[in-house]
Design a protein around this motif. Structure first.
Motif, PDB file in Angstrom:
ATOM      1  N   PHE A   1       0.831  -1.200   0.000  1.00 30.53           N
ATOM      2  CA  PHE A   1       0.000   0.000   0.000  1.00 30.53           C
ATOM      3  C   PHE A   1       0.869   1.255   0.000  1.00 30.53           C
ATOM      4  N   PHE A   2       1.868   1.253   0.888  1.00 34.82           N
ATOM      5  CA  PHE A   2       2.766   2.399   0.934  1.00 34.82           C
ATOM      6  C   PHE A   2       3.587   2.527  -0.344  1.00 34.82           C
ATOM      7  N   GLY A   3       3.858   1.364  -0.945  1.00 32.32           N
ATOM      8  CA  GLY A   3       4.623   1.396  -2.189  1.00 32.32           C
ATOM      9  C   GLY A   3       3.825   1.995  -3.326  1.00 32.32           C
ATOM     10  N   LEU A   4       2.534   1.688  -3.315  1.00 37.01           N
ATOM     11  CA  LEU A   4       1.695   2.200  -4.400  1.00 37.01           C
ATOM     12  C   LEU A   4       1.355   3.671  -4.177  1.00 37.01           C
ATOM     13  N   LEU A   5       1.171   4.042  -2.934  1.00 42.37           N
ATOM     14  CA  LEU A   5       0.802   5.421  -2.638  1.00 42.37           C
ATOM     15  C   LEU A   5       1.844   6.041  -1.707  1.00 42.37           C
ATOM     16  N   PRO A   6       3.033   6.281  -2.176  1.00 45.35           N
ATOM     17  CA  PRO A   6       4.104   6.768  -1.282  1.00 45.35           C
ATOM     18  C   PRO A   6       3.761   8.111  -0.647  1.00 45.35           C
TER      19      PRO A   6
ATOM     20  N   LYS B   1       8.687   9.202  -4.314  1.00 41.36           N
ATOM     21  CA  LYS B   1       8.009   8.973  -5.600  1.00 41.36           C
ATOM     22  C   LYS B   1       8.164   7.524  -6.004  1.00 41.36           C
ATOM     23  N   ILE B   2       7.174   7.021  -6.768  1.00 37.65           N
ATOM     24  CA  ILE B   2       7.300   5.652  -7.270  1.00 37.65           C
ATOM     25  C   ILE B   2       8.295   5.637  -8.420  1.00 37.65           C
ATOM     26  N   TRP B   3       8.279   6.627  -9.167  1.00 38.10           N
ATOM     27  CA  TRP B   3       9.009   6.600 -10.425  1.00 38.10           C
ATOM     28  C   TRP B   3       9.949   7.786 -10.519  1.00 38.10           C
ATOM     29  N   HIS B   4      11.213   7.520 -10.716  1.00 34.22           N
ATOM     30  CA  HIS B   4      12.188   8.595 -10.828  1.00 34.22           C
ATOM     31  C   HIS B   4      12.670   8.776 -12.251  1.00 34.22           C
ATOM     32  N   GLY B   5      12.133   7.969 -13.170  1.00 33.17           N
ATOM     33  CA  GLY B   5      12.612   8.043 -14.547  1.00 33.17           C
ATOM     34  C   GLY B   5      13.769   7.085 -14.742  1.00 33.17           C
TER      35      GLY B   5
END
Lengths: 138, 772, 117
Positions: free
Chosen positions: B464-469, B494-498
Motif C-alpha cells: 500500500f505504501f509502495g503504491l501510494l508513497p 516517488k514511485i518513479w524517478h525516470g
C-alpha cells in the motif's frame, strides 16, 4: 554449693550491699559513684545470694523476674528526659528542686535518669546471669 | 500523554497481581492496550503535519533536573507509530502463539513494561529520562530473551544481551552527563535551540565517543553485534518486536535525535559511515551462510541497522530521508518475516531452511504475506521497499566523488545479500514441494487468524505504501526526516524517478539477488576453518573475559573470604600494620621527650609486673581456669592503675564488672572441655610475629601521641560547667547522666539488647541435629 | 610510669591479637577482652594521667581550683567497660550454644568451605 558460712555471711551481706549500692547511686552526682556502679553492686549482691541459697530462693526474693526491671528502668530514664518538655524546654534539659536534701543534694531530673540506669543495669545483669545459671542447671 | 506513556508500566503492574485472569483466552484483550495508545497518538497527526512540536511536562525530581518532560515531533511520531502499531499486532499474535503457556501473563507484563519504556524513550525530552527508559528497555529485553528460563542457552543469551546493552547504557549516561555539563541543561529541546554549540565544546569528542558506544551496543553495530543473534532465543513475537522493529532501533533513534546537535562533523560522519558500512556488509555476508531462519533474519537485521547508521552518518538530505523511510520499510517487512518464521516454527517444528518447503500448500495466505514481505525487502518496484532502496542509492550517489564510488558498490552488495536473506525467509519455505519430514501435515491444522492476519497486514502495508508513497511520506517520513535533519526537508517520495542510474542499480540488485537465490545453497561450513576466526570474534572475547573474571572472582573470594575467622583477623591486622606503619614512619619523625612523664614509683612497678605476668600466663597457659583467673588479675591490676591516677569511678566499675565476668566465665566454661587444638610451631611463630608488630606499632603511636599537644577544650568546658550548669560535682557522672545523657540512654538500650540476645539464645531450642 | 603503661598497652594488644588468631573459641574471647583492656588504658593514657586529683569538684567550691584528671576519657572508658560487659556476656553465651551444637571448641569446624559457585 550449700555452705553454711556463705549462707550466714550472705544474710548480713545482702542488705548491706544493697544499702551500699543505693548509697553509691545517690551520691553519684557529688562524689564518685553513680547508676552504673550502683547497679552492678546490687547485682553482685543478688548473685551472691543465689550462690548461697540457690537460684529459686533469689528469684522469690526478687518477686518479679529480672527482665521486667529493664523496661521499668528504661521508662524512668526516658521520662526523666521528657519531664522538662512539659515546662517547654528541650528534651533532657536539667531541672532541679530549689532546696537540697541531705546526702543526695539537689534533687533533679538527672537523679531520676541515674535511678533508671541503675534499674536497667540490675535487670540486664541479672537476666544474663540467671538465664545462664538456669540453663546450666538443666 | 503521561497516561499513554505510563500505561505500559501500569499494565505490567496490574498483570503482576491479577495475572491469572489473563493467562487464558482473555489475553487477546491485552492487545487493546497498544491499539488504544496507537489511536490516541493518531490525534496528533494534524499538529505534526503542520510541523509543530508538542511538549508536555510533569514535575518529578526538579531538584535533580529530572522532570517528566515529553516532546513529540516527527521523529518521535514515527517511532511511536511503530511501537504501538506493530506492538498491537504482536500482542494479538502472541495470544495465539503462546497460547496455553503457563506464564503467559508474565510475558505480557514484560511486553507491556517494554512498550512503556520504549514509548518513554522516544518521547522523553530530558536526557536523563532517556537514560532511565533506555535501561528499562534493556531490562525488559533481558526478561523477554530469558523467557524460556528453563533453557540454559536462553539464560546465557539473556545475560549476554543485558551485559552488552547495560554496559552501553553506562556509556550513554556518561555522554549525557558530559553534555549536561557543557550545555548546562538536560533538555533536548533547549539544546536544539543552539544546535552548533556542542560541536565547539572541548568535550565534543568524548561526548561523541560515549554516545556511539551506547548506541552501537543497543543497535548491534560491530563490534557489539553478537548479542543480537543470541537474543533470537526469545519467543518469536519478541524477536519481531524488540529485536527487529523497535528496541534495536533505539540506538538509531538516539543517533537521529542528536544528529542536528552533534552531526555534520568529520568525526561524526566518518565514524558512522565506517561502522555502519562495515556492519551492514559483514552481517549481510554472514546471513548468507546461515540455515536457521531466525539466524538469517537476525544477521539481516544487523545489516539493516548498519545501513541506517551508515545513512545517518552520510547526513545529506537524501540520506536522511532514506534513513527515515528505511526505518519504516524495514520495520514493516522484517517484523512480517519474523512473524511468518514464527508460524513456520510453530507448525512445522523446525526453522532449518533445508528441511522446509512447499508450505504454501498448507497456508496459502501466510505464503502470500511472505511473498509480499520478501518482495518489499528485495525492493521490487511497486513495493515500499523499492522506494526505500531507491532512496539509499540516491543518497550514496549524491555524495562527493570519492564516497560516491566506494559507498555505492558497498550499498549495492549489501542490498543484494539482503535480498537473498529476504527471499530465503519469505519465499523459500513456501516454494517447491513438501519434504518428507513434513508429510504428516502441520502441527496445528487450524491456523488461528490471530497468527496469519498480522503478517498479512504488514505485507499489505508494504504494498500500500509502495503504491501510494504520498501517504507515508506526508504522515511520517518527511516530518521524521525534518526532525533528524534539523530543518525542513522537501523531498517527496516517488514511485518513479525516470530512467537513471538509480533505477539501473535497483535492477542490478534484483537480478543479482535473484540469481544468488536460485543458484546458491548454504553449505555446512566446516567447523575447523572457522575455528581460529572464532577466537578473535568479539563474542568469543567477551565470553572469554566473562569466564576469566568469574574465575578470578572465585579464587579471589576463596582466598579472602575463606570462612576462617582467623584468616580474616590476620588479613585485617596485617593490612593495618602495613597501612598505619607506612603512614606513621613516612610522616612522623620519631622523637622521645620524657620531660612531662612521671617517675616510676615502686608500687607502680609491682602492679605493672603483676599485669605483665598475668597477661603472659593468660596467653600461654593450657588450663582455661588459669587463663580466666589471670585475666581477672589483669582486670584488677588495671583497677589499681585507675585508683592511682584519679579515676575512682572507673576503678569501681572495672572491679564490679571484672567480678561479674569471672562469674560468667566460670559458669559457662566450667562445662566445656579443655583446649585440645594446638597449632604447629610455624603458625604460632607467624601469628606471634604479626601480633608483636601490631603491639609495637600501637606502643609507638601511643608514645608519639602522648608527646603531641592535645586539645583539652571539651574537657575544660565540662569541668568548668559541671556545677554551674548541671549542679553536680562528680564531672564524670555529670557527663554521663546530664551532658551526654542521650548517649547513656542509648547505651542502656544496647545493654538491654545484649540481655535479650542472651535470653533468647538460651531459651531458643535448637537441637544439635539441626547443625546442617 | 607512662613508659610502663605504654609497654603494657603494646603487650595487651599483641596478646589480644595473638589469642584471636588461635583456633580455639575460648581464646578468641579472651583475646577480645585483652584487646578491650588495652584500648581502655590507651584512652586513659591520652587524658594525661598523673596530674593527680579525681575530676570531682571540691565540696566547698563550685569550680576546680587545683589540677584534676581529664573527665572525658574517663566517661568514655566507663561506657566502654559497661558495653563490653554486654558484649562479653553475649559472646560467652554464643560460644556455649555453638559448643552445644558442634561439640567442638575449634573455630575451623564451623567453616563450610569449598562451596562451589
Amino acid at each position: 554449693m550449700q555452705s553454711t558460712i556463705l549462707k550466714t555471711a550472705t544474710n548480713y551481706l545482702l542488705p548491706l550491699l544493697l544499702l551500699f549500692s543505693v548509697f553509691i547511686l545517690l551520691r553519684g552526682h557529688y562524689e564518685s559513684g553513680g547508676g552504673f556502679v550502683g547497679g552492678l553492686v546490687a547485682s553482685i549482691a543478688f548473685v551472691l545470694h543465689s550462690f548461697a541459697y540457690g537460684l529459686e530462693r533469689t528469684q522469690k526474693l526478687l518477686k518479679y523476674p529480672p527482665k521486667s526491671f529493664i523496661p521499668v528502668g528504661l521508662l524512668l530514664s526516658f521520662m526523666s528526659g521528657v519531664l522538662p518538655m512539659f515546662g517547654g524546654k528541650a528534651y533532657m534539659t536539667g531541672v532541679w528542686s530549689s532546696e537540697p536534701l541531705p546526702v543526695i543534694g539537689l534533687v533533679g531530673s538527672a537523679l531520676f535518669f541515674d535511678i533508671g540506669v541503675f534499674i536497667v543495669v540490675i535487670g540486664v545483669t541479672l537476666t544474663i546471669l540467671f538465664t545462664i545459671s538456669e540453663s546450666i542447671d538443666q | 500523554m503521561i497516561l499513554a506513556v505510563l500505561s505500559g508500566f501500569l499494565a505490567a503492574l496490574i498483570l503482576a497481581f491479577s495475572g491469572k485472569l489473563f493467562r487464558g483466552r482473555l489475553s487477546v484483550l491485552l492487545g487493546l492496550l497498544p491499539l488504544s495508545i496507537f489511536n490516541y497518538f493518531l490525534y496528533f497527526f494534524p499538529d505534526i503535519s503542520a510541523g509543530k512540536v508538542i511538549t508536555f511536562s510533569y514535575r518529578w525530581i526538579p531538584s535533580l533536573g529530572i522532570n517528566l518532560d515529553f516532546r513529540l515531533d516527527g521523529l518521535s511520531m514515527l517511532f511511536v507509530m511503530l511501537i504501538t502499531g506493530i506492538g498491537a499486532l504482536i500482542y494479538f499474535y502472541a495470544a495465539s502463539y503462546l497460547e496455553g503457556h503457563k506464564f503467559l501473563d508474565r510475558f505480557y507484563a514484560y511486553l507491556s513494561l517494554f512498550m512503556g519504556s520504549m514509548l518513554g524513550l522516544v518521547l522523553a525530552d530530558n536526557t536523563l529520562l532517556i537514560f532511565i527508559f533506555w535501561e528499562l528497555t534493556s531490562i525488559s529485553s533481558f526478561f523477554l530473551i530469558g523467557f524460556n528460563n528453563d533453557n540454559a542457552e536462553s539464560r546465557k543469551s539473556a545475560l549476554m544481551a543485558l551485559a552488552i546493552t547495560g554496559c552501553g547504557g553506562f556509556f550513554l549516561l556518561a555522554s549525557f552527563v558530559l553534555m549536561g555539563i557543557a550545555t548546562q541543561t538536560y533538555s533536548i529541546g533547549q539544546m536544539l535551540a543552539a544546535p552548533g554549540f556542542l560541536k565547539e565544546q572541548p568535550a565534543y569528542e568524548l561526548v561523541l565517543f560515549f554516545l556511539f558506544v551506547g548506541s552501537f551496543s543497543k543497535s548491534a553495530q560491530f563490534p557489539f553485534h553478537f548479542w543480537l543473534p543470541g537474543a533470537m532465543k526469545a519467543p518469536t513475537p519478541v524477536s519481531a518486536y524488540l529485536h527487529s522493529a523497535t528496541m534495536v532501533k533505539a540506538g538509531i533513534y538516539l543517533l537521529a535525535r542528536f544528529s542536528p546537535l552533534l552531526g555534520d562533523h568529520l568525526l561524526w560522519t566518518n565514524t558512522l559511515m565506517i561502522t555502519g558500512g562495515f556492519t551492514m556488509l559483514y552481517a549481510a555476508a554472514h546471513s548468507v551462510f546461515k540455515k536457521d531462519l531466525k539466524s538469517i533474519l537476525a544477521y539481516s537485521t544487523i545489516s539493516a541497522l548498519g545501513m541506517l547508521v551508515f545513512l545517518i552518518g552520510i547526513g545529506t538530505r537524501y540520506a536522511i530521508v532514506a534513513a527515515a523511510a528505511f526505518i519504516l520499510v524495514h520495520a514493516l517487512y522484517k517484523a512480517g518475516l519474523f512473524l511468518i518464521t514464527g508460524i513456520i516454527d510453530h507448525e512445522a517444528g523446525t526453522r532449518n531452511i533445508d528441511k522446509l518447503g512447499g508450505l504454501r500448500k498448507w497456508f496459502p495466505l501466510v505464503a502470500l504475506a511472505g511473498l509480499l514481505a520478501a518482495l518489499s525487502s528485495a525492493g521490487v518496484p511497486l513495493t515500499f521497499g523499492f522506494i526505500g532502496k531507491d532512496l539509499i542509492y540516491e543518497a550514496t550517489l549524491h555524495t562527493q566523488d570519492f564516497f560516491r564510488y566506494t559507498l555505492t558498490p558497498l550499498a549495492l552488495i549489501t542490498n543484494i545479500l539482503l535480498l537473498y536473506a529476504g527471499f530465503s525467509t519469505g519465499i523459500r519455505p513456501f516454494a517447491g514441494s513438501i519434504p518428507e519430514n513434513l508429510s504428516k501435515g502441520p502441527l496445528h491444522p487450524s491456523l488461528s487468524p490471530l497468527l496469519w492476519i498480522p503478517p498479512l497486514i504488514l505485507g499489505g502495508l508494504s504494498i500500500f505504501f509502495g503504491l501510494l508513497p504520498y501517504v507515508p511520506d506526508q504522515l511520517l517520513v518527511s516530518h521524521a526526516a525534518s526532525s533528524i535533519y534539523g530543518s525542513y526537508i522537501f523531498l517527496p517520495l516517488k514511485i518513479w524517478h525516470g530512467f537513471n542510474l538509480t533505477l539501473l542499480l535497483s535492477a542490478v540488485t534484483i537480478v543479482a539477488g535473484a540469481a544468488l537465490y536460485f543458484l546458491y545453497r548454504p553449505a555446512t561450513a566446516s567447523a575447523a576453518t572457522q575455528y581460529w576466526l572464532q577466537w578473535f570474534s568479539p563474542q568469543h572475547l567477551t565470553e572469554w573475559t566473562g569466564e576469566k573474571t568469574r574465575l578470578f572472582a572465585y579464587h579471589y573470594t576463596k582466598m579472602l573470604q575463606n570462612g576462617y575467622l582467623r584468616s580474616y583477623i590476620l588479613t585485617i591486622t596485617v593490612f593495618l600494620i602495613g597501612l598505619i606503619g607506612y603512614r606513621f614512619f613516612s610522616t612522623v619523625d620519631l622523637r622521645v621527650n620524657t620531660s612531662g612523664f612521671t617517675e616510676i614509683r615502686f608500687f607502680e612497678f609491682v602492679v605493672f609486673a603483676i599485669t605483665v605476668i598475668a597477661t603472659i600466663t593468660t596467653v600461654f597457659t593450657n588450663s582455661r581456669l588459669t587463663a580466666i583467673v589471670s585475666m581477672s588479675i589483669i582486670g584488677l591490676s588495671i583497677c589499681l592503675i585507675y585508683v592511682y591516677y584519679g579515676a575512682p569511678d572507673l576503678a569501681m566499675t572495672q572491679f564490679t564488672i571484672d567480678t561479674l565476668t569471672v562469674v560468667l566465665f566460670v559458669l559457662v566454661l566450667y562445662r566445656l572441655p579443655q583446649y585440645l587444638i594446638n597449632s604447629n610451631r610455624k603458625m604460632k611463630l607467624r601469628d606471634g610475629l604479626v601480633a608483636f608488630s601490631f603491639g609495637t606499632l600501637i606502643s609507638l603511636i601511643t608514645l608519639q601521641a602522648l608527646i603531641s599537644p592535645a586539645n583539652k577544650e571539651i574537657s575544660r568546658f565540662y569541668a568548668d560547667n559541671a556545677y554551674l550548669l548541671a549542679k553536680g560535682k562528680n564531672v564524670v557522672n555529670v557527663i554521663l547522666v546530664d551532658f551526654r545523657g542521650a548517649d547513656t540512654m542509648v547505651e542502656t538500650m544496647v545493654l538491654t539488647i545484649a540481655a535479650l540476645g542472651v535470653y533468647s539464645l538460651l531459651k531458643l531450642n535448637v537441637k544439635p541435629t539441626d547443625k546442617d | 610510669m607512662e613508659y610502663l603503661l605504654i609497654f603494657l598497652i603494646g603487650l595487651l594488644y599483641s596478646s589480644g591479637i595473638y589469642l584471636m588468631l588461635r583456633k580455639s573459641m575460648v581464646k578468641l574471647l579472651l583475646g577480645l577482652i585483652l584487646l578491650g583492656n588495652g584500648a581502655n588504658i590507651l584512652i586513659f593514657l591520652m587524658g594525661d594521667i598523673a596530674k593527680g586529683q579525681p575530676p570531682i569538684i571540691p565540696r566547698d567550691a563550685s569550680i576546680f581550683t587545683q589540677m584534676y584528671a581529664d573527665p572525658v576519657p574517663q566517661s568514655l572508658i566507663l561506657t566502654a567497660i559497661v558495653i563490653s560487659f554486654g558484649l562479653q556476656s553475649f559472646a560467652i553465651i554464643l560460644l556455649k550454644r555453638v559448643y552445644q551444637m558442634t561439640k567442638s571448641d575449634n573455630l575451623d569446624t564451623l567453616n563450610t568451605h569449598e562451596i562451589d559457585i
